[in-house]
Design an enzyme around this catalytic site. Structure first.
Site, PDB file in Angstrom:
ATOM      1  N   ILE A 227       0.865  -1.185   0.000  1.00 17.04           N
ATOM      2  CA  ILE A 227       0.000   0.000   0.000  1.00 17.04           C
ATOM      3  C   ILE A 227       0.894   1.225   0.000  1.00 17.04           C
ATOM      4  CG2 ILE A 227      -1.815   1.265   1.229  1.00 17.04           C
ATOM      5  CD1 ILE A 227      -2.728  -1.520   0.366  1.00 17.04           C
TER       6      ILE A 227
ATOM      7  N   GLY B 227       4.181   4.096   3.437  1.00 16.81           N
ATOM      8  CA  GLY B 227       3.730   2.890   2.750  1.00 16.81           C
ATOM      9  C   GLY B 227       3.846   1.708   3.686  1.00 16.81           C
ATOM     10  N   LYS B 228       3.304   0.599   3.307  1.00 15.61           N
ATOM     11  CA  LYS B 228       3.462  -0.628   4.103  1.00 15.61           C
ATOM     12  C   LYS B 228       3.118  -1.808   3.210  1.00 15.61           C
ATOM     13  CE  LYS B 228       4.422  -1.509   8.511  1.00 15.61           C
ATOM     14  NZ  LYS B 228       5.212  -0.679   9.435  1.00 15.61           N
ATOM     15  N   GLY B 229       3.682  -2.968   3.528  1.00 14.16           N
ATOM     16  CA  GLY B 229       3.371  -4.161   2.746  1.00 14.16           C
ATOM     17  C   GLY B 229       3.193  -5.347   3.660  1.00 14.16           C
TER      18      GLY B 229
END
Ligand code: NAD
Length: 416
Positions: free
Chosen positions: A63, A108-110
């Site tokens: 994201i 962001g992050k995943g």
């Protein structure tokens, strides 16, 4: 967490916090909405060949929440409970954490929905490399820079870096949290706990408490919890309760922190730790102390237990440990909550230092890293606390107001 409690939608909880702060700032509603929602949501299927010859397919996400102030920045989590709402909320928190500490990044992050303990090392490597290839069209040194998060580590970052470097030449700046020998920064491992310590020290200073006469309780004794305990212990703060997945341990005379860190190194968990009375992870939150430091999971302080807390301050070392309703109850009880986006920002600050060192191709000493981190946390704390006093709002509201204002200004200056 209480069994009565419904599963919390983390992204909704974030939006709730965001909207209250944006309203207090008087931000235009459309601008606020555009900042609150992620810029881009990528879902990928990640197939791997298992050691037994079968095929397994995992769901992964990246994201990209906001990049008005710099490249998207945030970790990648491997956990069986990862879902898109959790990743969205963590990505959003990164946008406002990087803005609050004023480093030139967005958020962001995943994540991958997987229990990595069930994979062999070969399977884990294949999963990591294939996941990175699937998200690589939107990753880049000035675009989006991943990092470790829950259950990912320096080895996994090295596989990501190697995948990227195959096509782009040696590129350590593509990820942070790498091993020291491959461009990692000195001081990164302890950075989040060190930041939690600096924040707690500033709270003590502002509220005229002597840290060497204070008590603290820490839930979670992993990277963040154990370093926080070590630094507080070094200045004489008495740690009367610690906990991990095996439960809580309470000793009103103070726990020997060096010994508990050695115990974890040897045994993997605190299970069987004899230097404190065994209590539950719920009970540990209710101990009387100056500083309650949740450093494990999200939403552990909520409407079902907030009124039982007996601490003077909650220092949010984990991401999102207090729900909005829990926060409202603590406010009524005059227990200040020092928010995650300030308290645990030490990790991303030193990740930023790592990226800068990679771009400079020059290594800083550990003293330089630690002193730059200290300055950053102190100046951020002062900024948050002075706005809090000026506007008569909570620490959390004030931190979000500082951060949202920065993102909004950058968005308007760049043009939507
Ligand atoms: P970690 O995996 O090293 O440690 C987690 C700790 O929580 C372990 O002691 C584990 O036993 C404990 N735990 C797990 N389930 C639990 C339960 N049900 N009850 C009580 N304890 C439980 O993780 P970490 O890196 O220390 O991260 C902790 C928190 O801090 C997370 O919320 C993470 O997102 C946040 N955080 C970490 C960093 C970082 O640099 N490591 C940076 C910012 C935020």
């Amino acid at each position: 967490m209480s069994k009565k409690l419904k599963k919390i939608n983390n992204f909704k909880a974030f939006c709730n916090q965001f909207e209250r702060a944006a309203t207090e700032l008087g931000l235009d509603k459309n601008l606020a909405d555009s900042i609150m929602m992620p810029d881009r949501e990528l879902s990928v299927e990640v197939p791997i060949n298992k050691d037994d010859g079968s095929l397994a397919v995992f769901k992964g996400y990246r994201i990209q929440h906001n990049n008005a102030r710099g490249p998207f920045k945030g970790g990648i989590r491997y956990h069986q409970e990862v879902d898109i709402d959790e990743v969205k909320s963590l990505a959003a928190l990164m946008t406002f954490k990087t803005a609050l500490v004023n480093i030139p990044y967005g958020g962001g992050k995943g994540g991958i929905t997987v229990d990595p303990r069930k994979l062999s090392k070969r399977e884990l490597e294949q999963l990591s490399r294939r996941f990175f290839r699937r998200i690589s069209p939107i990753i880049g040194i000035n675009i989006d820079i991943p990092a470790p998060d829950v259950n990912t580590n320096a080895q996994i970052m090295t596989w990501f870096m190697d995948e990227y470097s195959q096509n782009n030449g040696y590129s350590p700046a593509i990820v942070t949290g790498k091993p020291i020998d491959l461009g990692g920064s000195l001081g990164r491992e302890a950075a989040t706990g060190r930041g939690v310590f600096f924040t707690t020290r500033e709270v003590a200073k502002e509220f005229q408490l002597n840290l060497d006469k204070c008590t603290a309780v820490i839930q979670g004794f992993g990277n963040v919890g154990s370093y926080t305990a070590k630094f507080l212990d070094e200045v004489g703060c008495k740690i009367i309760g610690i906990s991990d997945i095996s439960g809580g341990y309470f000793n009103k005379s103070g726990i020997d922190i060096n010994h508990s860190i050695e115990y974890i190194k040897k045994n993997g968990t605190l299970d069987g730790f004899k230097e404190g009375k065994k209590i539950s992870n719920e009970e540990i939150l209710e101990l009387k102390c100056d500083f309650l430091i949740p450093a494990a999971l999200a939403s552990v302080i909520n409407e079902s237990n907030a009124e039982k807390l007996k601490c003077k301050f909650v220092i949010e070392a984990a991401n999102g440990p207090t729900t909005p309703l829990g926060h409202d109850i603590l406010k009524e009880m005059s227990i200040p909550v020092i928010p995650d986006i300030l308290t645990n920002a030490g990790g991303v600050v030193v990740s930023y230092f790592e990226w800068v060192q990679n771009l400079q191709q020059f290594k800083w000493t550990e003293e330089e890293v630690n002193s730059k981190l200290e300055n950053k946390i102190i100046s951020t704390y002062n900024e948050v606390s002075s706005l809090r006093k000026e506007k008569n709002v909570s620490f959390k509201r004030s931190a979000f107001m500082v951060a949202i204002d920065r993102v909004a200004k950058a968005t308007l200056m760049r043009g939507i």
